[in-house]
Design an enzyme around this catalytic site. Structure first.
Site, PDB file in Angstrom:
ATOM      1  N   LYS A  18       0.722  -1.158  -0.054  1.00  0.00           N
ATOM      2  CA  LYS A  18      -0.005   0.105  -0.025  1.00  0.00           C
ATOM      3  C   LYS A  18       0.980   1.218  -0.116  1.00  0.00           C
ATOM      4  O   LYS A  18       0.614   2.267  -0.494  1.00  0.00           O
ATOM      5  CB  LYS A  18      -0.900  -0.055   1.458  1.00  0.00           C
TER       6      LYS A  18
ATOM      7  N   GLU B 156       7.680 -13.764  28.057  1.00  0.00           N
ATOM      8  CA  GLU B 156       6.526 -12.719  27.807  1.00  0.00           C
ATOM      9  C   GLU B 156       5.608 -13.227  28.430  1.00  0.00           C
ATOM     10  O   GLU B 156       5.381 -14.356  28.885  1.00  0.00           O
ATOM     11  CB  GLU B 156       6.367 -12.037  26.389  1.00  0.00           C
TER      12      GLU B 156
ATOM     13  N   ARG C 146      -4.706 -13.752  21.827  1.00  0.00           N
ATOM     14  CA  ARG C 146      -3.294 -14.340  21.353  1.00  0.00           C
ATOM     15  C   ARG C 146      -2.149 -14.209  22.417  1.00  0.00           C
ATOM     16  O   ARG C 146      -2.108 -13.089  23.074  1.00  0.00           O
ATOM     17  CB  ARG C 146      -2.952 -13.495  20.049  1.00  0.00           C
TER      18      ARG C 146
ATOM     19  N   LEU D  84       4.297 -13.202  14.817  1.00  0.00           N
ATOM     20  CA  LEU D  84       5.235 -13.145  13.863  1.00  0.00           C
ATOM     21  C   LEU D  84       5.305 -14.775  13.456  1.00  0.00           C
ATOM     22  O   LEU D  84       5.614 -15.366  12.384  1.00  0.00           O
ATOM     23  CB  LEU D  84       6.492 -12.896  14.424  1.00  0.00           C
TER      24      LEU D  84
HETATM   25  C1  SIN Z   1       5.616  -6.727  22.321  1.00  0.00           C
HETATM   26  O1  SIN Z   1       6.525  -6.753  22.212  1.00  0.00           O
HETATM   27  O2  SIN Z   1       4.772  -6.928  23.406  1.00  0.00           O
HETATM   28  C2  SIN Z   1       4.620  -7.304  21.219  1.00  0.00           C
HETATM   29  C3  SIN Z   1       4.749  -8.326  20.808  1.00  0.00           C
HETATM   30  C4  SIN Z   1       3.420  -9.014  20.499  1.00  0.00           C
HETATM   31  O3  SIN Z   1       2.392  -8.407  20.050  1.00  0.00           O
HETATM   32  O4  SIN Z   1       3.490 -10.322  20.491  1.00  0.00           O
END
Ligand code: SIN
Length: 520
Positions: free
Chosen positions: A47, A126, A384, A390
């Site tokens: 785009k 995370e 998610r 990714l």
């Molecule tokens: C983040 O770095 O917190 C975002 C990564 C994600 O959306 O999984």
């Protein structure tokens, strides 16, 4: 009202033929292109520029079970737990089990992930993950992926990237895709006739006032697929990232990666109290929907529009080395994160739903495939897990390839349909910026972290009014984007109205027994 095409075909200036058109240059689109047989001619439409997409902004990383302390079962269970057990199990197994082989492909394409002193890949943690399994390139993992994949794309003779070309509509004949109607930056219309089309158009962030997504994320792929008869699924599940840097100005917000909490940062309310233990046993590393609602609640209790993220207990050298991009950006805003708390607040980040696909990225429209954020493979369930996006882009970008190759090897270009001339309605009196603002206001007020039946009903009425103002046809890219945004907004609201119970990122305050956000 739903019109099949939002633009006319009578003034098409050019026609290009190829085997496959891919719309979108995020990780999913580029990875798909690289894995298709190099004898096939591929055109990728961007785009704007090849690196202007959500993938490029991804900070944290890419989850994959590559460490000897990790196992598929644990990654699978974490993904399901975060997704409120709404995930499709077949596709989720594929996501987890095909991660290592696709990570290997990324390494072969020259992606540089951080390594430890022994040359092994470094992994971080995370929210929602019970193990350290996030591969990363400092705090700019998406940028590194797009860099390495773009270099590889440019070396391939069979792949052309047409930048500044906006895909207006999929062209179909009966239920079979025959190409894409697009417009370039000069306003010239082009028909790309192809045997197959892959939608990898990313997210929908621009329908909200505050989002981590760039300005190109107007839900074009989902809206286009919807007009072409594609099945759209699970649109009610919108993820709000808990920690975007707070600012009073609305718009695209700078993300403070969840990896900062993964490395030990703590959320504190305005009084300096660490609050996450009150809400979940995983505290600051609880799944994102829980953390976002906890912050929402703390903001209500304290009546202050942000909370703080505190990583000041870590050494300045660790912080500067591990999070150079975030450190610099905070400094630009006058915050030294080695000494000071960062004000943060949740903003829209991701959509779990989208164009329904099978395990190979195939949609119900013949010759149409989808992968990445615009697709709904079901791997994210209702919320998610961090850094699985990714991963989904590469795993399903790769899976699209076998099925698509088989399809295009056994088919010819489908003839273009006879398209009746569309009656143009001029919308010269419409201010598209104003329409976008109205749309964002509706979504923020009624279709945000917390929802109710009454609010959703008002939202639907208002959004349909807006959509009706846009009925007809216009030769303006802002018009196409506004129609697409209204279309996805309506799909989200209708799905949210239908799901009466709270699940994952979809939280209904009016659900039986839940009169209040604090009880979630
Ligand atoms: C983040 O770095 O917190 C975002 C990564 C994600 O959306 O999984």
């Amino acid at each position: 009202m739903k019109s099949r095409y939002i633009s006319g075909f009578h003034d098409v200036n050019d026609k290009k033929d190829c085997d496959v058109v891919i719309i979108g240059t995020g990780v999913a689109g580029l990875f798909t292109a690289l894995n298709i047989d190099s004898k096939k001619e591929i055109i990728i439409l961007s785009k704007t520029k090849i690196d202007n997409n959500n993938s490029n902004l991804a900070q944290g990383g890419i989850a994959a079970c590559v460490d000897e302390d990790d196992d598929f079962k644990s990654h699978y269970e974490d993904t399901l737990r975060a997704g409120a057990y709404y995930n499709r199990s077949e596709t989720t197994h594929v996501l987890i089990q095909e991660a290592p082989k696709n990570i290997k492909k990324l390494l072969d394409y020259g992606t540089n992930f951080d390594q430890n002193e022994n040359g092994n890949l470094r992994v971080t943690r995370e929210g929602g993950h019970s193990k350290r399994r996030i591969l990363h390139a400092k705090d700019a993992t998406g940028r590194e992926l797009i860099r390495s994949l773009s270099v590889e794309i440019k070396s391939r003779k069979n792949i052309v990237v047409d930048e500044n070309v906006f895909g207006i509509d999929l062209i179909t004949n009966q239920n079979r895709v025959c190409g894409v109607l697009a417009v370039n930056e000069k306003g010239e219309k082009i028909i790309y006739q192809s045997k197959a089309v892959v939608l990898a158009t990313g997210g929908i962030g621009q329908i909200y006032k505050n989002t981590t997504n760039p300005e190109v994320t107007t839900g074009d792929g989902i809206a286009m697929a919807h007009r072409a008869g594609g099945v759209i699924h699970d649109m009610e599940f919108i993820q709000f990232h808990p920690t975007a840097m707070y600012s009073e100005k609305n718009g695209q917000k700078f993300l403070i990666s969840e990896a900062v909490r993964g490395e030990g940062a703590v959320l504190r309310n305005i009084k300096g109290e660490a609050f996450m233990k009150k809400y979940h046993k995983l505290a600051d590393l609880a799944p994102r929907d829980i953390v976002a609602r906890s912050i929402f609640t703390e903001k209500m209790i304290t009546n202050v529009p942000y909370v703080y993220l505190d990583i000041t207990h870590k050494s300045p050298s660790f912080i500067k080395n591990r999070f150079p991009t975030i450190y610099e950006r905070c400094l630009e805003e006058g915050i030294d994160m080695t000494k000071e708390y960062i004000p943060v607040s949740p903003v829209q980040h991701y959509i779990m739903g989208g164009i329904y696909t099978d395990i190979d990225g195939k949609t119900n429209v013949e010759g149409l495939y989808a992968c990445g954020e615009c697709a709904c493979t079901g791997v994210h369930g209702a919320n998610r897990l961090a850094s699985n996006s990714l991963l989904e882009g590469i795993v399903f970008g790769n899976r699209v390839v076998d099925s698509l190759t088989h399809y295009i090897s056994n088919s010819n270009l489908t003839p273009l349909p006879v398209i009746p001339n569309i009656q143009y309605t001029t919308h010269k009196d419409l201010d598209f910026d104003h329409i976008k603002e109205k749309l964002e206001n509706i979504m923020d007020e009624y279709v945000s972290i917390v929802r109710s039946q009454n609010g959703l009903k008002i939202a639907l009425k208002e959004m349909e009014k807006l959509r009706n103002q846009l009925a007809g046809c216009e030769e303006d890219r802002r018009y196409y984007e506004c129609v697409n945004m209204c279309t996805v907004a309506i799909l989200i609201i209708k799905a949210a109205l239908k799901r009466k119970e709270s699940l994952g990122a979809h939280y209904r305050v009016d659900t039986e027994g839940k009169g209040c956000i604090i009880n979630f």
